[in-house]
Design an enzyme around this catalytic site. Sequence first.
Site, PDB file in Angstrom:
ATOM      1  N   TYR A  25       0.835  -1.195   0.000  1.00 25.47           N
ATOM      2  CA  TYR A  25       0.000   0.000   0.000  1.00 25.47           C
ATOM      3  C   TYR A  25       0.874   1.252   0.000  1.00 25.47           C
ATOM      4  CZ  TYR A  25      -2.875   3.875   1.298  1.00 25.47           C
ATOM      5  OH  TYR A  25      -3.468   5.112   1.297  1.00 25.47           O
ATOM      6  N   ALA A  80      -0.329   8.982   3.868  1.00 28.68           N
ATOM      7  CA  ALA A  80      -1.385   8.460   4.727  1.00 28.68           C
ATOM      8  C   ALA A  80      -0.895   7.297   5.587  1.00 28.68           C
ATOM      9  CB  ALA A  80      -2.561   7.992   3.863  1.00 28.68           C
ATOM     10  N   SER A 107      -1.080  14.641   6.844  1.00 30.60           N
ATOM     11  CA  SER A 107      -2.116  14.234   5.908  1.00 30.60           C
ATOM     12  C   SER A 107      -3.495  14.278   6.545  1.00 30.60           C
ATOM     13  CB  SER A 107      -1.839  12.806   5.424  1.00 30.60           C
ATOM     14  OG  SER A 107      -2.911  12.308   4.645  1.00 30.60           O
ATOM     15  N   GLN A 127      -2.078  19.030   5.043  1.00 34.00           N
ATOM     16  CA  GLN A 127      -2.591  18.693   3.708  1.00 34.00           C
ATOM     17  C   GLN A 127      -4.089  18.473   3.790  1.00 34.00           C
ATOM     18  OE1 GLN A 127      -3.633  15.198   3.035  1.00 34.00           O
ATOM     19  NE2 GLN A 127      -4.493  15.861   1.079  1.00 34.00           N
ATOM     20  N   TYR A 129      -7.868  17.577   1.837  1.00 35.05           N
ATOM     21  CA  TYR A 129      -8.831  17.246   0.797  1.00 35.05           C
ATOM     22  C   TYR A 129     -10.115  18.003   1.137  1.00 35.05           C
ATOM     23  CZ  TYR A 129      -5.973  13.171  -0.561  1.00 35.05           C
ATOM     24  OH  TYR A 129      -4.960  12.339  -0.988  1.00 35.05           O
ATOM     25  N   THR A 155      -4.713  19.518  -1.810  1.00 34.94           N
ATOM     26  CA  THR A 155      -4.497  18.529  -2.868  1.00 34.94           C
ATOM     27  C   THR A 155      -5.540  18.720  -3.965  1.00 34.94           C
ATOM     28  OG1 THR A 155      -3.432  16.888  -1.454  1.00 34.94           O
ATOM     29  CG2 THR A 155      -4.532  16.069  -3.418  1.00 34.94           C
ATOM     30  N   LYS A 219      -1.234  21.427  -4.256  1.00 34.05           N
ATOM     31  CA  LYS A 219      -0.369  20.279  -4.526  1.00 34.05           C
ATOM     32  C   LYS A 219      -1.021  19.400  -5.586  1.00 34.05           C
ATOM     33  CE  LYS A 219       1.646  16.205  -2.228  1.00 34.05           C
ATOM     34  NZ  LYS A 219       0.802  15.149  -2.843  1.00 34.05           N
ATOM     35  N   SER A 241       3.505  17.807  -8.412  1.00 33.90           N
ATOM     36  CA  SER A 241       3.320  16.455  -7.877  1.00 33.90           C
ATOM     37  C   SER A 241       2.380  15.661  -8.765  1.00 33.90           C
ATOM     38  CB  SER A 241       2.733  16.529  -6.457  1.00 33.90           C
ATOM     39  OG  SER A 241       2.442  15.243  -5.948  1.00 33.90           O
ATOM     40  N   HIS A 243       1.196  12.863  -7.233  1.00 40.42           N
ATOM     41  CA  HIS A 243       0.675  12.043  -6.143  1.00 40.42           C
ATOM     42  C   HIS A 243       1.525  10.786  -5.943  1.00 40.42           C
ATOM     43  CE1 HIS A 243      -3.182  12.343  -3.748  1.00 40.42           C
ATOM     44  NE2 HIS A 243      -2.665  11.237  -3.255  1.00 40.42           N
ATOM     45  N   ASP A 274       7.657  17.302  -5.614  1.00 40.02           N
ATOM     46  CA  ASP A 274       7.289  16.103  -4.858  1.00 40.02           C
ATOM     47  C   ASP A 274       7.308  14.908  -5.797  1.00 40.02           C
ATOM     48  OD1 ASP A 274       5.966  14.367  -2.859  1.00 40.02           O
ATOM     49  OD2 ASP A 274       4.217  14.582  -4.162  1.00 40.02           O
ATOM     50  N   GLY A 276       9.938  11.111  -6.328  1.00 41.85           N
ATOM     51  CA  GLY A 276      11.147  10.531  -6.878  1.00 41.85           C
ATOM     52  C   GLY A 276      12.438  10.912  -6.195  1.00 41.85           C
ATOM     53  N   VAL A 277      12.416  11.840  -5.243  1.00 38.92           N
ATOM     54  CA  VAL A 277      13.645  12.261  -4.569  1.00 38.92           C
ATOM     55  C   VAL A 277      14.095  11.151  -3.626  1.00 38.92           C
ATOM     56  CG1 VAL A 277      14.676  13.934  -2.991  1.00 38.92           C
ATOM     57  CG2 VAL A 277      13.069  14.698  -4.758  1.00 38.92           C
ATOM     58  N   GLY A 297       8.755  11.655   0.579  1.00 36.00           N
ATOM     59  CA  GLY A 297       7.635  10.851   1.040  1.00 36.00           C
ATOM     60  C   GLY A 297       8.022   9.453   1.488  1.00 36.00           C
TER      61      GLY A 297
END
Length: 346
Positions: A25, A80, A107, A127, A129, A155, A219, A241, A243, A274, A276-277, A297
């Site tokens: 997940y 999350a 989150s 963050q 929603y 987001t 974002k 981003s 996501h 945001d 791939g770092v 992340g």
Amino acid sequence: MDPAGRAREVERGARDVLEPAHFDYLAGGAGDERTLTANEEAFARRRLVPRVLRGPGPVDLSTDLPGVRLAAPVVVAPTAFHRLAHRDGEAATAAGVAAAGGLLTVSTMATTAVEDIAAAGAALWFQLYVQPDRSFTAALVARAEAAGCRAVVLTVDSPVRGRHARDERHGFTELPAGMVCENLRAADGRVRDLVVDPDLGWDAVAWLRGTTSLPVLVKGVLHPADARLAVEHGVDGIVVSNHGGRQLDGAVSTLDALPAVADAVAGRVPVLLDGGVRSGVDALVALALGADAVMLGRPVLWGLALGGADGVQAVLEDLTDELAHAMALVGAHRPADLTPDLVTVP
């Protein structure tokens, strides 16, 4: 071991200690995970072209972002369900972030309440929603503000939920017993379901800005036209981003999208990258291509799984140390010294 190798080692360690469904997940992406993979591959394609003899002076990573001044341009991304990674969940993450002197983006889907996360003493963003029930959303924003969060990160890339094949294979459709999204707990004690709103539009930014005095970032921006619209609608920052590859499989990598977004913004508000770092060199590349800071992340989750707060602190401090070292080697004293000519694609 090279920084990317250390990141892979920590991820392998987390895989070994977590339940397979929980690891998948946290690690997985949407569809065939092309975008998830592309986020890291975009960094692997880049090479650095260092400058030399740039004069004396120590590296100074200090960075101003909405509501906060940081010792380094690294922000923990909103992710999350931290209690899937460690029994102490977001409270341990926040303790590690505080020890590293960093900034945590809490989150909406945290498994620890924002008030309890704030007790660890870390600098926080929240963050959000936006829910169709705007009164509940306003109450949630008020909770975040009262808890000491210094900005709201809206987001905007989730009109519908992404489809995750790994979760489907495991039958992972709900949290284990005893875990809920604590920030969705209403005043009557009932925990609401998260609703993604396909009708959400730019008017939500104006509504949110009228609801809170906190800075508002958006974002989930990949297209430069949306970046221009965001600035026109008065946002205080933009997060480039996709996501973490968890929404639209086949979307452009965030690093590839970054330069056009940064050009569209033209320095009017901060731009964060945001996705791939995995190392300090990755962070340097993003900063050189137009980011004011990067978000981190999954590596934070792997550090949490392996070592709780100490593991989070180690991940953040290792990446920051790598960034400072790499900056010295490319001839940069401050993030503002990092420019696109330092990065090439062979």
